[in-house]
Design an enzyme around this catalytic site. Sequence first.
Site, PDB file in Angstrom:
ATOM      1  N   TYR A 144       0.841  -1.200   0.000  1.00 49.31           N
ATOM      2  CA  TYR A 144       0.000   0.000   0.000  1.00 49.31           C
ATOM      3  C   TYR A 144       0.880   1.256   0.000  1.00 49.31           C
ATOM      4  O   TYR A 144       0.742   2.125  -0.857  1.00 49.31           O
ATOM      5  CB  TYR A 144      -0.900  -0.042   1.235  1.00 49.31           C
ATOM      6  CG  TYR A 144      -1.887   1.092   1.347  1.00 49.31           C
ATOM      7  CD1 TYR A 144      -3.019   1.144   0.542  1.00 49.31           C
ATOM      8  CD2 TYR A 144      -1.710   2.105   2.289  1.00 49.31           C
ATOM      9  CE1 TYR A 144      -3.939   2.174   0.663  1.00 49.31           C
ATOM     10  CE2 TYR A 144      -2.626   3.136   2.426  1.00 49.31           C
ATOM     11  CZ  TYR A 144      -3.745   3.170   1.610  1.00 49.31           C
ATOM     12  OH  TYR A 144      -4.655   4.195   1.740  1.00 49.31           O
ATOM     13  N   ASN A 173      -6.321   9.537   8.333  1.00 43.38           N
ATOM     14  CA  ASN A 173      -7.443   8.674   8.761  1.00 43.38           C
ATOM     15  C   ASN A 173      -8.785   9.405   8.729  1.00 43.38           C
ATOM     16  O   ASN A 173      -8.958  10.401   9.427  1.00 43.38           O
ATOM     17  CB  ASN A 173      -7.206   8.159  10.180  1.00 43.38           C
ATOM     18  CG  ASN A 173      -5.972   7.285  10.276  1.00 43.38           C
ATOM     19  OD1 ASN A 173      -4.863   7.756  10.039  1.00 43.38           O
ATOM     20  ND2 ASN A 173      -6.150   6.027  10.600  1.00 43.38           N
ATOM     21  N   THR A 209      -0.896   7.050  18.239  1.00 40.87           N
ATOM     22  CA  THR A 209      -1.879   8.111  17.977  1.00 40.87           C
ATOM     23  C   THR A 209      -2.315   8.137  16.507  1.00 40.87           C
ATOM     24  O   THR A 209      -1.592   7.700  15.618  1.00 40.87           O
ATOM     25  CB  THR A 209      -1.301   9.512  18.310  1.00 40.87           C
ATOM     26  OG1 THR A 209      -0.267   9.814  17.375  1.00 40.87           O
ATOM     27  CG2 THR A 209      -0.780   9.576  19.729  1.00 40.87           C
ATOM     28  N   ARG A 276       0.634   9.885  14.287  1.00 47.29           N
ATOM     29  CA  ARG A 276       0.224  10.468  13.004  1.00 47.29           C
ATOM     30  C   ARG A 276      -0.645  11.693  13.246  1.00 47.29           C
ATOM     31  O   ARG A 276      -1.657  11.617  13.928  1.00 47.29           O
ATOM     32  CB  ARG A 276      -0.519   9.441  12.185  1.00 47.29           C
ATOM     33  CG  ARG A 276      -0.394   9.733  10.727  1.00 47.29           C
ATOM     34  CD  ARG A 276      -1.195   8.814   9.915  1.00 47.29           C
ATOM     35  NE  ARG A 276      -0.545   7.588   9.571  1.00 47.29           N
ATOM     36  CZ  ARG A 276      -1.208   6.453   9.410  1.00 47.29           C
ATOM     37  NH1 ARG A 276      -2.494   6.389   9.641  1.00 47.29           N
ATOM     38  NH2 ARG A 276      -0.577   5.383   9.022  1.00 47.29           N
TER      39      ARG A 276
HETATM   40  P1  NAD Z   1     -12.634   1.748   0.285  1.00 53.89           P
HETATM   41  O1  NAD Z   1     -11.945   0.437   0.343  1.00 53.89           O
HETATM   42  O2  NAD Z   1     -13.940   1.903   0.977  1.00 53.89           O
HETATM   43  O3  NAD Z   1     -12.840   2.209  -1.227  1.00 53.89           O
HETATM   44  C1  NAD Z   1     -11.984   1.854  -2.268  1.00 53.89           C
HETATM   45  C2  NAD Z   1     -12.847   1.557  -3.499  1.00 53.89           C
HETATM   46  O4  NAD Z   1     -11.992   1.207  -4.591  1.00 53.89           O
HETATM   47  C3  NAD Z   1     -13.780   0.368  -3.285  1.00 53.89           C
HETATM   48  O5  NAD Z   1     -15.069   0.674  -3.731  1.00 53.89           O
HETATM   49  C4  NAD Z   1     -13.151  -0.745  -4.109  1.00 53.89           C
HETATM   50  O6  NAD Z   1     -14.089  -1.709  -4.541  1.00 53.89           O
HETATM   51  C5  NAD Z   1     -12.523   0.049  -5.234  1.00 53.89           C
HETATM   52  N1  NAD Z   1     -11.408  -0.636  -5.888  1.00 53.89           N
HETATM   53  C6  NAD Z   1     -10.353  -1.252  -5.308  1.00 53.89           C
HETATM   54  N2  NAD Z   1      -9.530  -1.747  -6.249  1.00 53.89           N
HETATM   55  C7  NAD Z   1     -10.066  -1.414  -7.454  1.00 53.89           C
HETATM   56  C8  NAD Z   1      -9.676  -1.619  -8.796  1.00 53.89           C
HETATM   57  N3  NAD Z   1      -8.556  -2.288  -9.097  1.00 53.89           N
HETATM   58  N4  NAD Z   1     -10.467  -1.139  -9.791  1.00 53.89           N
HETATM   59  C9  NAD Z   1     -11.616  -0.480  -9.497  1.00 53.89           C
HETATM   60  N5  NAD Z   1     -12.038  -0.256  -8.242  1.00 53.89           N
HETATM   61  C10 NAD Z   1     -11.261  -0.700  -7.232  1.00 53.89           C
HETATM   62  O7  NAD Z   1     -11.583   2.823   0.827  1.00 53.89           O
HETATM   63  P2  NAD Z   1     -11.764   4.371   1.135  1.00 53.89           P
HETATM   64  O8  NAD Z   1     -11.525   4.567   2.579  1.00 53.89           O
HETATM   65  O9  NAD Z   1     -12.990   4.903   0.522  1.00 53.89           O
HETATM   66  O10 NAD Z   1     -10.494   4.963   0.372  1.00 53.89           O
HETATM   67  C11 NAD Z   1     -10.606   5.573  -0.901  1.00 53.89           C
HETATM   68  C12 NAD Z   1      -9.248   6.110  -1.316  1.00 53.89           C
HETATM   69  O11 NAD Z   1      -8.766   7.047  -0.355  1.00 53.89           O
HETATM   70  C13 NAD Z   1      -8.189   5.020  -1.434  1.00 53.89           C
HETATM   71  O12 NAD Z   1      -7.373   5.285  -2.555  1.00 53.89           O
HETATM   72  C14 NAD Z   1      -7.386   5.169  -0.166  1.00 53.89           C
HETATM   73  O13 NAD Z   1      -6.048   4.768  -0.342  1.00 53.89           O
HETATM   74  C15 NAD Z   1      -7.479   6.667   0.096  1.00 53.89           C
HETATM   75  N6  NAD Z   1      -7.311   6.953   1.524  1.00 53.89           N
HETATM   76  C16 NAD Z   1      -8.305   6.673   2.428  1.00 53.89           C
HETATM   77  C17 NAD Z   1      -8.099   6.929   3.781  1.00 53.89           C
HETATM   78  C18 NAD Z   1      -9.161   6.672   4.818  1.00 53.89           C
HETATM   79  O14 NAD Z   1      -8.925   6.934   6.001  1.00 53.89           O
HETATM   80  N7  NAD Z   1     -10.334   6.204   4.484  1.00 53.89           N
HETATM   81  C19 NAD Z   1      -6.874   7.467   4.216  1.00 53.89           C
HETATM   82  C20 NAD Z   1      -5.886   7.687   3.263  1.00 53.89           C
HETATM   83  C21 NAD Z   1      -6.112   7.464   1.924  1.00 53.89           C
HETATM   84  N1  UDP Z   2      -6.323  -0.556  15.886  1.00 51.22           N
HETATM   85  C1  UDP Z   2      -6.690  -1.076  17.120  1.00 51.22           C
HETATM   86  N2  UDP Z   2      -7.717  -1.954  17.157  1.00 51.22           N
HETATM   87  C2  UDP Z   2      -8.435  -2.312  16.076  1.00 51.22           C
HETATM   88  C3  UDP Z   2      -8.068  -1.774  14.811  1.00 51.22           C
HETATM   89  C4  UDP Z   2      -7.001  -0.906  14.757  1.00 51.22           C
HETATM   90  O1  UDP Z   2      -6.074  -0.759  18.143  1.00 51.22           O
HETATM   91  O2  UDP Z   2      -9.374  -3.115  16.222  1.00 51.22           O
HETATM   92  C5  UDP Z   2      -5.206   0.407  15.822  1.00 51.22           C
HETATM   93  C6  UDP Z   2      -4.136   0.071  14.794  1.00 51.22           C
HETATM   94  O3  UDP Z   2      -3.165  -0.790  15.356  1.00 51.22           O
HETATM   95  C7  UDP Z   2      -3.573   1.452  14.488  1.00 51.22           C
HETATM   96  C8  UDP Z   2      -4.782   2.380  14.624  1.00 51.22           C
HETATM   97  O4  UDP Z   2      -5.730   1.656  15.416  1.00 51.22           O
HETATM   98  O5  UDP Z   2      -2.602   1.823  15.435  1.00 51.22           O
HETATM   99  C9  UDP Z   2      -5.420   2.771  13.294  1.00 51.22           C
HETATM  100  O6  UDP Z   2      -5.649   1.586  12.552  1.00 51.22           O
HETATM  101  P1  UDP Z   2      -6.410   1.564  11.156  1.00 51.22           P
HETATM  102  O7  UDP Z   2      -6.314   0.173  10.654  1.00 51.22           O
HETATM  103  O8  UDP Z   2      -7.754   2.162  11.304  1.00 51.22           O
HETATM  104  O9  UDP Z   2      -5.586   2.561  10.223  1.00 51.22           O
HETATM  105  P2  UDP Z   2      -4.029   2.855   9.950  1.00 51.22           P
HETATM  106  O10 UDP Z   2      -3.876   4.268  10.341  1.00 51.22           O
HETATM  107  O11 UDP Z   2      -3.170   1.955  10.812  1.00 51.22           O
HETATM  108  O12 UDP Z   2      -3.850   2.595   8.510  1.00 51.22           O
END
Ligand code: NAD
Ligand code: UDP
Length: 310
Positions: A144, A173, A209, A276
Amino acid sequence: MKKILITGGAGFIGSHLCKKLLDEGNDVLCIDNYFTGCKENISSLFDNPYFEVIRHDICFPLYVEVDEIYNLACPASPIHYQHDPVQTTKTSVHGAINMLGLAKRINARILQASTSEVYGDPECHPQEESYWGNVNPIGPRSCYDEGKRCAETLFFDYHRQHQLDIKVVRIFNTYGPNMHPNDGRVVSNFIMQALQNIDITVYGDGSQTRSFCYIDDLVNGMVKMMNSSKNITGPINLGNPTEYKIVELANAIIKLTNSKSKIILKPLPTDDPLRRKPDISSAKENIDWEPNVSLDDGLKQTIKYFQEKI
Ligand code: NAD
Ligand code: UDP
């Protein structure tokens, strides 16, 4: 009316973005392979004649005519992205190449949903965009982290080499309704456990964090970034700078749900970042954005969503 492509539009963040952009009067094309997303997240949009969905994997080329592309497709929860790590890297890298190629061909503006994970386990706190990160290239999170880092490289090379109009946001997050109840991320795990009065699984001693941003704030920032002037490419951090220990999050959720759950400690996953917190000065200065939903208010909305799901 702009024609906008959202990859990963059936996922957590993508589904909110589809809705917001439709509400603003755009024509939205969602593409998703439903690896972690689901139709339920977008079913309320199906009646809108300006909403279309294509089942497609972005690892393969796609030819459509649009004005803007938001590239979100990629599993985001550690459990999901580690399930098939090779596919995770392919989605980030081949997916970026395909979407950048499309943007170049049709001269569209393209935004990449990058991540705070590009900073790895940061030695610099809070994280500002100029920090290059501390990332393990061969660990379980690398598919990732390194995939997203390579996607950023591709975005900036297309910009320098082909003058492509790019935007890169580094998302910290984020939580809210439409998160998958079993995706293993901390907010969904803790709320599901609290609502069922079962043990809350804190990994490590819970002193690590994170800073949690509510989904509405995040999508506002993404759209502001997309609409910013051409010289603003990013990368720009988008996240809520209020930092919490994971154990504090657990206690806040227990309190808000009046749960009888007890906290239990489980081993800390490999390479789990210890701290973070985003420095959002660049977002404030360049796109006039900062989050304004408190953790309490955001958690209440999210708890309500999961209560209805259960
Ligand atoms: P999510 O898993 O809910 O959504 C990702 C979507 O992408 C899903 O609908 C999945 O089916 C689709 N997908 C995955 N692989 C695919 C492919 N090869 N072709 C077409 N579709 C595909 O995750 P999210 O939380 O909504 O995250 C969305 C984006 O934001 C991601 O790129 C993620 O890396 C980024 N992001 C999210 C967070 C967060 O906290 N949610 C933090 C940092 C970055
Ligand atoms: N975490 C936890 N319990 C859970 C799931 C996650 O303590 O059931 C912790 C995990 O180890 C990390 C933080 O919560 O330190 C955030 O985890 P998450 O998977 O949501 O996102 P990350 O920021 O690690 O990608």
